[in-house]
Design an enzyme around this catalytic site. Sequence first.
Site, PDB file in Angstrom:
ATOM      1  N   ASN A  52     -21.089  11.900  -1.730  1.00 27.19           N
ATOM      2  CA  ASN A  52     -20.591  10.528  -1.857  1.00 27.19           C
ATOM      3  C   ASN A  52     -20.982   9.990  -3.230  1.00 27.19           C
ATOM      4  O   ASN A  52     -21.838  10.556  -3.921  1.00 27.19           O
ATOM      5  CB  ASN A  52     -21.213   9.661  -0.745  1.00 27.19           C
ATOM      6  CG  ASN A  52     -20.400   8.420  -0.443  1.00 27.19           C
ATOM      7  OD1 ASN A  52     -19.178   8.388  -0.625  1.00 27.19           O
ATOM      8  ND2 ASN A  52     -21.072   7.381   0.009  1.00 27.19           N
ATOM      9  N   THR A  64     -17.316   8.731   2.205  1.00 27.98           N
ATOM     10  CA  THR A  64     -17.186   7.719   3.252  1.00 27.98           C
ATOM     11  C   THR A  64     -18.461   6.885   3.351  1.00 27.98           C
ATOM     12  O   THR A  64     -19.559   7.392   3.148  1.00 27.98           O
ATOM     13  CB  THR A  64     -16.769   8.365   4.606  1.00 27.98           C
ATOM     14  OG1 THR A  64     -16.835   7.379   5.629  1.00 27.98           O
ATOM     15  CG2 THR A  64     -17.628   9.548   4.964  1.00 27.98           C
ATOM     16  N   HIS A 103      -7.073   7.954  11.631  1.00 21.64           N
ATOM     17  CA  HIS A 103      -6.651   6.553  11.513  1.00 21.64           C
ATOM     18  C   HIS A 103      -5.152   6.409  11.244  1.00 21.64           C
ATOM     19  O   HIS A 103      -4.702   5.364  10.780  1.00 21.64           O
ATOM     20  CB  HIS A 103      -7.460   5.845  10.424  1.00 21.64           C
ATOM     21  CG  HIS A 103      -8.898   5.633  10.804  1.00 21.64           C
ATOM     22  ND1 HIS A 103      -9.888   5.305   9.907  1.00 21.64           N
ATOM     23  CD2 HIS A 103      -9.517   5.700  12.016  1.00 21.64           C
ATOM     24  CE1 HIS A 103     -11.053   5.193  10.541  1.00 21.64           C
ATOM     25  NE2 HIS A 103     -10.858   5.437  11.815  1.00 21.64           N
ATOM     26  N   ARG A 154       0.837  -1.208   0.000  1.00 19.38           N
ATOM     27  CA  ARG A 154       0.000   0.000   0.000  1.00 19.38           C
ATOM     28  C   ARG A 154       0.873   1.260   0.000  1.00 19.38           C
ATOM     29  O   ARG A 154       0.529   2.265  -0.623  1.00 19.38           O
ATOM     30  CB  ARG A 154      -0.944  -0.021   1.201  1.00 19.38           C
ATOM     31  CG  ARG A 154      -1.974  -1.146   1.095  1.00 19.38           C
ATOM     32  CD  ARG A 154      -2.961  -1.126   2.223  1.00 19.38           C
ATOM     33  NE  ARG A 154      -3.753   0.100   2.244  1.00 19.38           N
ATOM     34  CZ  ARG A 154      -4.569   0.437   3.222  1.00 19.38           C
ATOM     35  NH1 ARG A 154      -4.703  -0.367   4.271  1.00 19.38           N
ATOM     36  NH2 ARG A 154      -5.254   1.563   3.177  1.00 19.38           N
TER      37      ARG A 154
END
Length: 234
Positions: free
Chosen positions: A201, A176, A108, A55
């Site tokens: 979104n 999200t 995060h 990643r």
Amino acid sequence: MNIFVLTGAGVSVASGLGTFRDKDGLWSRFDPMKLATPEAFARDPDQVHAFYNMRRRNLMEAEPNAAHFALARLEAGLKEQGGKLFLCTQNIDDLHERAGLQQVTHMHGELLKARCVACGAIMPWCEDLSVATPCLSCGDTGNLRPHVVWFGEMPLFMDAIYDALLEADLFASVGTSGSVYPAAGFVAEARGHGIRTCEINLEPSDNARQFDERRYGPASEAVPAWVEDMLTSS
Ligand SMILES: [Zn+2]
């Protein structure tokens, strides 16, 4: 106007970084319980490192897209008008920063940082990590991990995030899925305090009904259009 923006994987899709929970998302191909938990790291650190090394390499090759640049324009534009943007992201990539955002709160964690579980040092990290990588601070090997929040771990900066949320005039959720808490609870928190809410979104999220305003489309198109409206209407 003070705007609190929460971003998720949807803003980075046009940069080639996938989402997690869609049918083609990362977690449909990889098992998060084997790759993104403290238990997985304790059991098989090599496999977890390999996943994050992949990643990290993808991220190094990715570029910010029109959604990231629009949010940077929003930050600068609100400041000019005497307002403020608080940008809270669930993304671990650095594409907001590379698009020019001055303040980004990574709830995060960050893929391009490593953390030493022995001494607690957090350091910028662009290379592959392995169990043999020594910590730049204490020199120990085997204790560096990606500085990301795994399932079962507490998100970062939650006090500052809730303070900023309750100071906002508008809460906007961008790209999200509305399925991962605590971020999925921000809309209810904002509503409970009389703060206007907006969802942008690709498609209606799990929480769509809770939003006052909803805009649907790819983030690279929907976000620039929304930012334009925000900066011309206020
Ligand atoms: Zn250390």
